[in-house]
Design an enzyme around this catalytic site. Structure first.
Site, PDB file in Angstrom:
ATOM      1  N   ASP A  60       0.853  -1.095  -0.166  1.00 32.01           N
ATOM      2  CA  ASP A  60       0.003   0.047   0.130  1.00 32.01           C
ATOM      3  C   ASP A  60       1.053   1.210   0.095  1.00 32.01           C
ATOM      4  O   ASP A  60       2.129   1.100   0.143  1.00 32.01           O
ATOM      5  CB  ASP A  60      -0.877  -0.044   1.473  1.00 32.01           C
ATOM      6  CG  ASP A  60      -2.380   0.753   0.965  1.00 32.01           C
ATOM      7  OD1 ASP A  60      -2.030   2.142   0.942  1.00 32.01           O
ATOM      8  OD2 ASP A  60      -3.229   0.163   1.233  1.00 32.01           O
ATOM      9  N   ASP A  67       3.392   1.589  -4.847  1.00 31.85           N
ATOM     10  CA  ASP A  67       2.632   2.521  -5.417  1.00 31.85           C
ATOM     11  C   ASP A  67       2.191   1.706  -6.510  1.00 31.85           C
ATOM     12  O   ASP A  67       3.022   1.604  -7.751  1.00 31.85           O
ATOM     13  CB  ASP A  67       3.112   3.882  -5.703  1.00 31.85           C
ATOM     14  CG  ASP A  67       2.207   4.547  -6.735  1.00 31.85           C
ATOM     15  OD1 ASP A  67       1.399   4.055  -7.193  1.00 31.85           O
ATOM     16  OD2 ASP A  67       2.326   5.811  -6.750  1.00 31.85           O
ATOM     17  N   VAL A  68       0.983   1.225  -6.826  1.00 33.78           N
ATOM     18  CA  VAL A  68       0.634   0.421  -7.768  1.00 33.78           C
ATOM     19  C   VAL A  68       0.713   0.815  -9.585  1.00 33.78           C
ATOM     20  O   VAL A  68       0.971   0.112 -10.250  1.00 33.78           O
ATOM     21  CB  VAL A  68      -0.745  -0.406  -7.757  1.00 33.78           C
ATOM     22  CG1 VAL A  68      -0.741  -1.144  -6.771  1.00 33.78           C
ATOM     23  CG2 VAL A  68      -1.861   0.565  -7.858  1.00 33.78           C
ATOM     24  N   TYR A 101     -14.412   6.485 -12.930  1.00 31.67           N
ATOM     25  CA  TYR A 101     -14.317   5.477 -12.189  1.00 31.67           C
ATOM     26  C   TYR A 101     -14.925   4.212 -12.925  1.00 31.67           C
ATOM     27  O   TYR A 101     -14.372   3.158 -12.891  1.00 31.67           O
ATOM     28  CB  TYR A 101     -15.123   5.468 -10.769  1.00 31.67           C
ATOM     29  CG  TYR A 101     -14.942   4.281  -9.666  1.00 31.67           C
ATOM     30  CD1 TYR A 101     -13.758   4.308  -9.236  1.00 31.67           C
ATOM     31  CD2 TYR A 101     -15.900   3.747  -9.431  1.00 31.67           C
ATOM     32  CE1 TYR A 101     -13.592   3.188  -8.234  1.00 31.67           C
ATOM     33  CE2 TYR A 101     -15.853   2.618  -8.652  1.00 31.67           C
ATOM     34  CZ  TYR A 101     -14.766   2.452  -8.017  1.00 31.67           C
ATOM     35  OH  TYR A 101     -14.655   1.354  -6.878  1.00 31.67           O
ATOM     36  N   THR A 136     -17.030   1.004   3.546  1.00 29.67           N
ATOM     37  CA  THR A 136     -15.787   1.693   4.110  1.00 29.67           C
ATOM     38  C   THR A 136     -15.553   3.049   3.887  1.00 29.67           C
ATOM     39  O   THR A 136     -16.563   3.836   3.570  1.00 29.67           O
ATOM     40  CB  THR A 136     -14.786   0.800   2.936  1.00 29.67           C
ATOM     41  OG1 THR A 136     -15.255   1.514   1.675  1.00 29.67           O
ATOM     42  CG2 THR A 136     -14.970  -0.637   3.151  1.00 29.67           C
TER      43      THR A 136
HETATM   44  N1  LIG Z   1     -16.127   0.290  -0.724  1.00 28.32           N
HETATM   45  C1  LIG Z   1     -16.966   0.264  -1.906  1.00 28.32           C
HETATM   46  O1  LIG Z   1     -18.126   0.241  -1.730  1.00 28.32           O
HETATM   47  C2  LIG Z   1     -16.444  -0.199  -2.980  1.00 28.32           C
HETATM   48  C3  LIG Z   1     -17.498  -0.868  -4.117  1.00 28.32           C
HETATM   49  C4  LIG Z   1     -16.805  -1.502  -5.373  1.00 28.32           C
HETATM   50  C5  LIG Z   1     -15.552  -1.543  -5.496  1.00 28.32           C
HETATM   51  N2  LIG Z   1     -14.584  -1.207  -4.369  1.00 28.32           N
HETATM   52  C6  LIG Z   1     -13.310  -1.193  -4.585  1.00 28.32           C
HETATM   53  O2  LIG Z   1     -12.644  -2.302  -3.768  1.00 28.32           O
HETATM   54  C7  LIG Z   1     -11.286  -1.909  -3.526  1.00 28.32           C
HETATM   55  C8  LIG Z   1     -10.860  -1.400  -2.138  1.00 28.32           C
HETATM   56  O3  LIG Z   1     -11.593  -0.020  -1.781  1.00 28.32           O
HETATM   57  P1  LIG Z   1     -12.155   0.275  -0.283  1.00 28.32           P
HETATM   58  O4  LIG Z   1     -13.471   0.397  -0.337  1.00 28.32           O
HETATM   59  O5  LIG Z   1     -11.429  -0.725   0.656  1.00 28.32           O
HETATM   60  O6  LIG Z   1     -11.016   1.681  -0.443  1.00 28.32           O
HETATM   61  P2  LIG Z   1     -10.309   2.552   0.485  1.00 28.32           P
HETATM   62  O7  LIG Z   1     -10.086   3.893  -0.038  1.00 28.32           O
HETATM   63  O8  LIG Z   1     -10.762   2.266   1.992  1.00 28.32           O
HETATM   64  O9  LIG Z   1      -8.807   1.594   0.289  1.00 28.32           O
HETATM   65  C9  LIG Z   1      -8.051   1.883  -1.100  1.00 28.32           C
HETATM   66  C10 LIG Z   1      -6.550   1.240  -0.391  1.00 28.32           C
HETATM   67  O10 LIG Z   1      -5.756   1.325  -1.619  1.00 28.32           O
HETATM   68  C11 LIG Z   1      -4.817   2.126  -1.477  1.00 28.32           C
HETATM   69  N3  LIG Z   1      -4.316   2.805  -2.453  1.00 28.32           N
HETATM   70  C12 LIG Z   1      -4.876   3.995  -2.991  1.00 28.32           C
HETATM   71  N4  LIG Z   1      -4.040   4.196  -4.110  1.00 28.32           N
HETATM   72  C13 LIG Z   1      -2.881   3.246  -4.161  1.00 28.32           C
HETATM   73  C14 LIG Z   1      -1.577   3.344  -4.785  1.00 28.32           C
HETATM   74  N5  LIG Z   1      -1.259   4.218  -5.921  1.00 28.32           N
HETATM   75  N6  LIG Z   1      -0.783   2.250  -4.887  1.00 28.32           N
HETATM   76  C15 LIG Z   1      -1.128   1.338  -3.528  1.00 28.32           C
HETATM   77  N7  LIG Z   1      -2.252   1.382  -2.942  1.00 28.32           N
HETATM   78  C16 LIG Z   1      -2.957   2.494  -3.053  1.00 28.32           C
HETATM   79  C17 LIG Z   1      -5.177   3.303  -0.257  1.00 28.32           C
HETATM   80  O11 LIG Z   1      -3.969   3.679   0.315  1.00 28.32           O
HETATM   81  C18 LIG Z   1      -6.232   2.280   0.575  1.00 28.32           C
HETATM   82  O12 LIG Z   1      -5.447   1.670   1.627  1.00 28.32           O
HETATM   83  C19 LIG Z   1     -11.149  -0.511  -4.820  1.00 28.32           C
HETATM   84  O13 LIG Z   1     -10.304  -1.157  -5.797  1.00 28.32           O
HETATM   85  C20 LIG Z   1     -12.239  -0.091  -5.057  1.00 28.32           C
HETATM   86  O14 LIG Z   1     -12.443   0.360  -6.141  1.00 28.32           O
HETATM   87  C21 LIG Z   1     -14.969  -0.580  -3.240  1.00 28.32           C
END
Ligand SMILES: NC(=O)c1ccc[n+]([C@@H]2O[C@H](COP(=O)([O-])OP(=O)(O)OC[C@H]3O[C@@H](n4cnc5c(N)ncnc54)[C@H](O)[C@@H]3O)[C@@H](O)[C@H]2O)c1
Length: 276
Positions: A47, A73-74, A169, A206
């Site tokens: 992360d 960083d991905v 998105y 979240t």
């Molecule tokens: N929460 C929802 O309702 C939801 C719904 C559908 C899909 N998603 C997907 O699920 C995944 C996780 O989402 P979440 O809700 O836990 O979000 P979140 O923002 O709580 O967590 C995302 C994590 O990704 C990390 N991150 C961001 N940019 C980064 C980078 N460049 N390199 C490495 N790490 C990075 C952040 O620091 C964070 O820890 C995401 O791909 C999101 O699009 C979430």
């Protein structure tokens, strides 16, 4: 006719498997890390949030599980090479990659900022493609891990249909859905023993979901967070938000040998949103 008895509990176990989870420091990623580790895997979580990531890995080690954190960083290819090399060096292989890291930017299309668009595409599309590339290189026959594996890409219900104020998105998550299928077909036809599937979460409780609901208020598309949430839940047959563990359990299934014949699939974990 005699029939071999399969131990189905063992089929879902991840003992002796090694996993890499991006965006694992919080939210859905954190729960995926906890689930994979508790199902028996050794987990490298990465992360950009280092303090939270180190704390999570330490917490899991304190429970007798195997977990390490590495900053990554991905959107940076060199950091993918380093992350894959590090997980193989630390745990002796790579069987599971979860491309979970992702960001969301809400904006009306007419106001979309180019820098925001680029950032969403870099992290949500390039980040996932680069993860697939370096995992496949490592997992395929002759690679530094070399035993095949399971790649799981976290897309979204926003990768299946339109959502207002979410064009960047949805574009990125739609791309994740289809790039997953290309990787799946290619890896299967080349007999790499690598599977690749996408998971499509509905709205999961979240920080991202909280920001998403607030975003509709900020853009004057809803009067309050409560109204925004109610409008969304009206589209969910089960009438409630999902939980991170709902997604983590789906990851454990797709990562396990129970999903041996599943590749290129899209698993909706959305309370029935897309069944309507
Ligand atoms: N929460 C929802 O309702 C939801 C719904 C559908 C899909 N998603 C997907 O699920 C995944 C996780 O989402 P979440 O809700 O836990 O979000 P979140 O923002 O709580 O967590 C995302 C994590 O990704 C990390 N991150 C961001 N940019 C980064 C980078 N460049 N390199 C490495 N790490 C990075 C952040 O620091 C964070 O820890 C995401 O791909 C999101 O699009 C979430």
């Amino acid at each position: 006719m005699s029939h071999a008895v399969i131990d189905y509990r063992n089929l879902f176990a991840l003992d002796r498997k090694v996993a890499l989870v991006s965006g694992g420091s919080r939210g859905i990623g954190e729960e995926i890390v906890r689930a994979l580790a508790s199902a028996g895997a050794s987990v490298m979580l990465t992360d950009i949030l280092a303090d939270e990531g180190h704390a999570l890995a330490k917490d899991l080690r304190g429970r007798g599980l195997r977990a390490e954190f590495m900053r990554q960083d991905v959107a940076d290819e060199v950091q993918w090479e380093m992350a894959v090399a590090a997980v193989v060096a630390k745990f002796g292989g790579l069987d599971i990659l979860v491309n979970n890291a992702g960001i969301e930017k809400q904006s009306l299309i007419a106001d979309l900022c180019f820098e925001d668009l680029q950032k969403v595409l870099d992290i949500n599309i390039s980040g996932v493609l680069l993860g697939c590339k370096h995992a496949v290189r490592a997992m395929r026959p002759g690679g530094i891990a070399g035993k095949g594996g399971s790649i799981i890409n976290i897309s979204s219900i926003a990768g299946l249909g339109g959502i207002p104020a979410l064009s960047a998105y949805t574009a990125s998550k739609g791309a994740v859905r289809l790039l997953t299928k290309s990787v799946a077909v290619e890896c299967a036809q080349l007999r790499t023993a690598i599977r690749c599937n996408s998971i499509h979460p509905g709205l999961i409780d979240t920080q991202m979901a909280a920001r998403f609901l607030q975003g509709f208020v900020d853009l004057k598309l809803a009067e309050s967070v409560q109204a925004s949430k109610e409008a969304f839940l009206n589209q969910v047959p089960m009438g409630e938000l999902g939980r991170p563990q709902d997604i983590a359990a789906a990851v454990v299934y797709l990562a396990s040998d129970a999903a041996r014949y599943v590749t290129g699939a899209e698993l909706h974990v959305d309370g029935g949103y897309y069944a309507m």
